[in-house]
Design a protein around this motif. Structure first.
Motif, PDB file in Angstrom:
ATOM      1  N   TRP A   1     -11.201  14.128   3.691  1.00 47.63           N
ATOM      2  CA  TRP A   1     -10.139  13.253   3.210  1.00 47.63           C
ATOM      3  C   TRP A   1     -10.739  11.990   2.616  1.00 47.63           C
ATOM      4  CZ3 TRP A   1      -6.115  16.193   3.410  1.00 47.63           C
ATOM      5  CH2 TRP A   1      -5.919  17.064   4.479  1.00 47.63           C
ATOM      6  N   VAL A   2     -10.022  11.385   1.700  1.00 46.09           N
ATOM      7  CA  VAL A   2     -10.376  10.085   1.139  1.00 46.09           C
ATOM      8  C   VAL A   2      -9.277   9.116   1.563  1.00 46.09           C
ATOM      9  CG1 VAL A   2     -10.867   8.771  -0.937  1.00 46.09           C
ATOM     10  CG2 VAL A   2     -11.514  11.174  -0.824  1.00 46.09           C
ATOM     11  N   TRP A   3      -9.650   8.091   2.338  1.00 41.53           N
ATOM     12  CA  TRP A   3      -8.679   7.161   2.902  1.00 41.53           C
ATOM     13  C   TRP A   3      -8.574   5.901   2.050  1.00 41.53           C
ATOM     14  CZ3 TRP A   3      -5.470   8.123   6.974  1.00 41.53           C
ATOM     15  CH2 TRP A   3      -5.760   9.256   7.746  1.00 41.53           C
ATOM     16  N   SER A   4      -7.373   5.368   1.979  1.00 39.71           N
ATOM     17  CA  SER A   4      -7.125   4.138   1.237  1.00 39.71           C
ATOM     18  C   SER A   4      -7.532   2.927   2.067  1.00 39.71           C
ATOM     19  CB  SER A   4      -5.632   4.029   0.886  1.00 39.71           C
ATOM     20  OG  SER A   4      -4.872   3.752   2.068  1.00 39.71           O
ATOM     21  N   GLN A   5      -7.538   1.788   1.418  1.00 35.97           N
ATOM     22  CA  GLN A   5      -7.677   0.528   2.132  1.00 35.97           C
ATOM     23  C   GLN A   5      -6.376   0.249   2.901  1.00 35.97           C
ATOM     24  OE1 GLN A   5     -10.482  -1.407   2.254  1.00 35.97           O
ATOM     25  NE2 GLN A   5     -11.435   0.323   1.171  1.00 35.97           N
ATOM     26  N   PRO A   6      -6.417  -0.641   3.914  1.00 35.97           N
ATOM     27  CA  PRO A   6      -5.185  -0.952   4.651  1.00 35.97           C
ATOM     28  C   PRO A   6      -4.099  -1.477   3.716  1.00 35.97           C
ATOM     29  CG  PRO A   6      -7.114  -1.830   5.785  1.00 35.97           C
ATOM     30  CD  PRO A   6      -7.593  -1.350   4.457  1.00 35.97           C
ATOM     31  N   LEU A   7      -2.896  -0.985   3.911  1.00 38.93           N
ATOM     32  CA  LEU A   7      -1.753  -1.371   3.090  1.00 38.93           C
ATOM     33  C   LEU A   7      -0.755  -2.149   3.938  1.00 38.93           C
ATOM     34  CD1 LEU A   7      -1.154   2.059   1.292  1.00 38.93           C
ATOM     35  CD2 LEU A   7      -2.438   0.092   0.421  1.00 38.93           C
ATOM     36  N   SER A   8      -0.318  -3.272   3.428  1.00 41.39           N
ATOM     37  CA  SER A   8       0.685  -4.082   4.126  1.00 41.39           C
ATOM     38  C   SER A   8       2.075  -3.595   3.752  1.00 41.39           C
ATOM     39  CB  SER A   8       0.534  -5.558   3.754  1.00 41.39           C
ATOM     40  OG  SER A   8      -0.745  -6.038   4.133  1.00 41.39           O
ATOM     41  N   GLY A   9       2.997  -3.688   4.728  1.00 40.11           N
ATOM     42  CA  GLY A   9       4.353  -3.211   4.500  1.00 40.11           C
ATOM     43  C   GLY A   9       5.392  -4.299   4.658  1.00 40.11           C
ATOM     44  N   THR A  10       6.636  -3.886   4.595  1.00 42.34           N
ATOM     45  CA  THR A  10       7.778  -4.800   4.718  1.00 42.34           C
ATOM     46  C   THR A  10       8.722  -4.269   5.795  1.00 42.34           C
ATOM     47  OG1 THR A  10       7.638  -5.351   2.363  1.00 42.34           O
ATOM     48  CG2 THR A  10       9.709  -5.871   3.501  1.00 42.34           C
ATOM     49  N   ARG A  11       9.193  -5.184   6.646  1.00 41.61           N
ATOM     50  CA  ARG A  11      10.167  -4.809   7.667  1.00 41.61           C
ATOM     51  C   ARG A  11      11.570  -4.988   7.094  1.00 41.61           C
ATOM     52  NH1 ARG A  11      13.042  -7.651  11.768  1.00 41.61           N
ATOM     53  NH2 ARG A  11      13.428  -6.389  13.662  1.00 41.61           N
ATOM     54  N   LEU A  12      12.315  -3.880   7.002  1.00 37.56           N
ATOM     55  CA  LEU A  12      13.670  -3.942   6.466  1.00 37.56           C
ATOM     56  C   LEU A  12      14.654  -4.396   7.526  1.00 37.56           C
ATOM     57  CD1 LEU A  12      13.788  -0.653   4.341  1.00 37.56           C
ATOM     58  CD2 LEU A  12      13.228  -2.972   3.589  1.00 37.56           C
ATOM     59  N   GLN A  13      14.534  -3.824   8.690  1.00 39.67           N
ATOM     60  CA  GLN A  13      15.369  -4.180   9.822  1.00 39.67           C
ATOM     61  C   GLN A  13      14.671  -3.662  11.071  1.00 39.67           C
ATOM     62  OE1 GLN A  13      19.088  -2.182   9.123  1.00 39.67           O
ATOM     63  NE2 GLN A  13      18.245  -0.143   9.402  1.00 39.67           N
ATOM     64  N   ALA A  14      15.292  -3.843  12.223  1.00 40.67           N
ATOM     65  CA  ALA A  14      14.660  -3.410  13.463  1.00 40.67           C
ATOM     66  C   ALA A  14      14.365  -1.912  13.413  1.00 40.67           C
ATOM     67  CB  ALA A  14      15.573  -3.725  14.644  1.00 40.67           C
ATOM     68  N   GLY A  15      13.082  -1.581  13.578  1.00 44.49           N
ATOM     69  CA  GLY A  15      12.681  -0.173  13.609  1.00 44.49           C
ATOM     70  C   GLY A  15      12.595   0.503  12.264  1.00 44.49           C
ATOM     71  N   GLU A  16      12.563  -0.247  11.162  1.00 41.43           N
ATOM     72  CA  GLU A  16      12.501   0.366   9.837  1.00 41.43           C
ATOM     73  C   GLU A  16      11.553  -0.436   8.947  1.00 41.43           C
ATOM     74  OE1 GLU A  16      16.089   2.261   8.258  1.00 41.43           O
ATOM     75  OE2 GLU A  16      15.807   1.013   6.471  1.00 41.43           O
ATOM     76  N   TYR A  17      10.558   0.261   8.388  1.00 43.31           N
ATOM     77  CA  TYR A  17       9.508  -0.405   7.606  1.00 43.31           C
ATOM     78  C   TYR A  17       9.248   0.408   6.335  1.00 43.31           C
ATOM     79  CZ  TYR A  17       8.694  -1.939  12.426  1.00 43.31           C
ATOM     80  OH  TYR A  17       8.852  -2.399  13.716  1.00 43.31           O
ATOM     81  N   THR A  18       8.835  -0.287   5.263  1.00 41.51           N
ATOM     82  CA  THR A  18       8.494   0.388   4.007  1.00 41.51           C
ATOM     83  C   THR A  18       7.143  -0.100   3.501  1.00 41.51           C
ATOM     84  OG1 THR A  18       9.627  -1.281   2.652  1.00 41.51           O
ATOM     85  CG2 THR A  18      10.915   0.652   3.342  1.00 41.51           C
ATOM     86  N   TRP A  19       6.500   0.763   2.712  1.00 40.36           N
ATOM     87  CA  TRP A  19       5.225   0.432   2.080  1.00 40.36           C
ATOM     88  C   TRP A  19       5.261   0.908   0.630  1.00 40.36           C
ATOM     89  CZ3 TRP A  19       5.825   2.218   6.938  1.00 40.36           C
ATOM     90  CH2 TRP A  19       5.251   1.485   7.987  1.00 40.36           C
ATOM     91  N   GLN A  20       4.701   0.126  -0.268  1.00 39.70           N
ATOM     92  CA  GLN A  20       4.564   0.480  -1.668  1.00 39.70           C
ATOM     93  C   GLN A  20       3.119   0.892  -1.899  1.00 39.70           C
ATOM     94  OE1 GLN A  20       7.099   0.306  -4.190  1.00 39.70           O
ATOM     95  NE2 GLN A  20       5.585   1.441  -5.395  1.00 39.70           N
ATOM     96  N   LEU A  21       2.885   2.125  -2.330  1.00 38.98           N
ATOM     97  CA  LEU A  21       1.527   2.595  -2.586  1.00 38.98           C
ATOM     98  C   LEU A  21       1.033   2.066  -3.933  1.00 38.98           C
ATOM     99  CD1 LEU A  21       1.773   6.307  -1.372  1.00 38.98           C
ATOM    100  CD2 LEU A  21       1.338   4.226  -0.057  1.00 38.98           C
ATOM    101  N   PRO A  22      -0.283   1.944  -4.108  1.00 37.42           N
ATOM    102  CA  PRO A  22      -0.804   1.440  -5.389  1.00 37.42           C
ATOM    103  C   PRO A  22      -0.437   2.321  -6.568  1.00 37.42           C
ATOM    104  CG  PRO A  22      -2.492   1.416  -3.668  1.00 37.42           C
ATOM    105  CD  PRO A  22      -1.338   2.165  -3.120  1.00 37.42           C
ATOM    106  N   ALA A  23      -0.215   3.621  -6.316  1.00 34.62           N
ATOM    107  CA  ALA A  23       0.151   4.565  -7.375  1.00 34.62           C
ATOM    108  C   ALA A  23       0.752   5.791  -6.688  1.00 34.62           C
ATOM    109  CB  ALA A  23      -1.072   4.952  -8.212  1.00 34.62           C
ATOM    110  N   GLY A  24       1.323   6.685  -7.499  1.00 38.28           N
ATOM    111  CA  GLY A  24       1.810   7.932  -6.939  1.00 38.28           C
ATOM    112  C   GLY A  24       0.651   8.776  -6.443  1.00 38.28           C
ATOM    113  N   LEU A  25       0.674   9.174  -5.179  1.00 38.97           N
ATOM    114  CA  LEU A  25      -0.424   9.914  -4.568  1.00 38.97           C
ATOM    115  C   LEU A  25       0.112  11.130  -3.832  1.00 38.97           C
ATOM    116  CD1 LEU A  25      -2.493   6.978  -2.990  1.00 38.97           C
ATOM    117  CD2 LEU A  25      -3.028   8.227  -5.090  1.00 38.97           C
ATOM    118  N   ASN A  26      -0.682  12.206  -3.854  1.00 44.68           N
ATOM    119  CA  ASN A  26      -0.363  13.402  -3.068  1.00 44.68           C
ATOM    120  C   ASN A  26      -0.881  13.190  -1.646  1.00 44.68           C
ATOM    121  OD1 ASN A  26       0.789  14.941  -5.255  1.00 44.68           O
ATOM    122  ND2 ASN A  26      -1.278  15.199  -6.028  1.00 44.68           N
TER     123      ASN A  26
END
Length: 450
Positions: free
Chosen positions: A238-263
């Motif tokens: 596997w090839v691993w990405s660098q650590p990605l920071s995310g956003t907390r939408l609400q309690a128990g729900e988080y999102t992350w935006q990847l640098p590009a579309g990845l499989n």
């Protein structure tokens, strides 16, 4: 009609010249250096380079030489590697005698050394009287530590026909486990001879094998060999990405935006707090206009047991292209905290192989959303391709940073007329007009003749 053919060929040739790709058609260029035996070279694609692509399947990847000419290439996404080491060993055999061929198990006494080597097999005192019949053999496999895959027997040439026997395995000469039945044969017909010496074994370890012939006397063995095999499996790279920071939408729900579309095929969530227990559901999508699609679910934890951390922080994904990820956590387990945890994603390691033509330096180009896939199968790119051959190819390495076209320049180009497309349409329309004039001329000639 000869003129018609010439016109069609001319139009196609002109279109081909206009459509020739150059490095300038791609927003990112990466210099490459090559070493070793050519003309084929292979490169493990760093994830940082893959992120410059505009298409998740790397359809917009190209390799150019110093003159800007495209090179033939193939892409190989690496899988788990399996190896097998086989060994053939001659083993000792010891006869088993019984009062007759109908006796189920010969009454024998077996002795072995402290190391497990079989020393002696002799009839018990209760069965030494009377004529004894050879009922089978005990094979000493105590020196073989690997799983047994195959048994190969040879026996006296005076004994022809089929030889059928049962196979049993033991580690202590006391308790025997059935391993099925075996059959070998030596048949003669006219001047032809058919011989079958090999019997498949279940691929398990055993120190001793017992072969028992049913309803017939056993033949005199002249050779006994055991084939063992040790299989090893290397995990999928596997090839691993660098650590990605995310956003907390609400309690128990988080999102992350990847640098590009990845499989993405693996995901790792950083669990910083001991005794974390989090049932989670992961969703993904390619852009913000799409609905979230479920990708995976599981239990993430970091627990302290006997003074040590036991961690399960990864999820397996189906490998479809995503650019955004959303993690929903069942808060009944305590959650993952108020801030979004750090995330790493992994894609399957991809290897680029290209056929060097022309002069170096070579350039890897990516970043064209409209480019069509141009890669070949490895078996086409390398006519005598094999997995072993792949390891002997020359090496290509990234020789510098990714050069990205200025966004301002890209915007300026996009706002100007696309002269290449206009030229292609003009040539195509002229060709169609010429063909129409020819067809009209041909249709009028028969009427004039009347």
């Amino acid at each position: 009609m000869g003129k018609l053919s010439v016109a069609v060929v001319g139009v196609c040739a002109t279109l081909s010249v206009w459509a020739q790709e150059t490095p300038a058609d791609f927003s990112a260029q990466v210099p490459l250096s090559v070493s070793g035996n050519g003309p084929w070279y292979r490169l493990e694609l760093p994830l940082a380079v893959q992120l410059s692509a505009r298409q998740a399947d790397l359809s917009d990847l190209r390799v150019f030489n110093a003159a800007g000419e495209p090179q033939a290439y193939a892409l190989s996404r690496q899988s788990a590697q399996h190896t097998e080491n086989r060994n053939v060993a001659d083993v000792k055999w010891f006869p088993l005698y019984a009062a007759d061929t109908r006796e189920t198990l010969p009454a024998v006494v077996m002795k072995s050394s402290a190391e497990g080597t079989l020393l002696e097999v002799r009839p018990s005192t209760a069965t030494t009287t009377g004529q004894q019949v050879l009922r089978g053999w005990v094979l000493d496999a105590s020196a073989i530590k690997a799983p047994l895959q195959q048994l190969s027997l040879d026996w006296s040439h005076e004994q022809e026909g089929f030889q059928r026997f049962s196979i049993e395995a033991s580690d202590d000469l006391q308790h025997w486990t059935p391993w099925g039945d075996g059959q070998v044969a030596r048949l003669s017909f006219a001047d032809e001879r058919v011989e079958q010496h090999d019997v498949s074994l279940p691929g398990q370890t055993a120190r001793y094998l017992r072969l028992l012939w049913q309803g017939q006397a056993a033949p005199l063995l002249t050779s006994a060999k055991l084939v063992s095999a040790t299989r090893s499996s290397l995990p999928t790279p596997w090839v691993w990405s660098q650590p990605l920071s995310g956003t907390r939408l609400q309690a128990g729900e988080y999102t992350w935006q990847l640098p590009a579309g990845l499989n993405v095929e693996r995901l790792r969530v950083e669990l910083t707090q001991p005794n974390t227990l989090a049932p989670v559901t992961l969703s993904g999508r390619r852009d913000s206009k799409q609905a979230w699609q479920p990708l995976s679910n599981g239990l993430l934890y970091r627990l302290t047991q006997n003074g040590q951390d036991v961690v399960q922080d990864q999820l397996q994904l189906p490998g479809q292209a995503v650019a955004e990820l959303k993690l929903q956590v069942d808060e009944r387990g305590g959650g993952l905290g108020t801030a979004a945890p750090t995330l790493r994603v992994a894609v399957r390691a991809t290897q680029l192989v290209f056929l060097a033509r022309g002069e170096p330096p070579f350039t890897l180009a990516l970043g064209n959303a409209s480019a069509k896939a141009a890669n070949l199968p490895l078996s086409t790119l390398i006519p005598d391709y094999s997995a072993e051959r792949l390891n002997t190819l020359g090496q290509a390495t990234v020789a510098g940073d990714v050069r990205v076209t200025s966004p301002a320049l890209v915007a300026a180009v996009d706002t100007e007329p696309n002269w290449k497309k206009l030229g292609l349409w003009a040539v195509l329309l002229l060709g169609v007009a010429a063909l129409g004039a020819m067809a009209y001329s041909l249709l009028r000639k028969p009427a004039a003749a009347r």
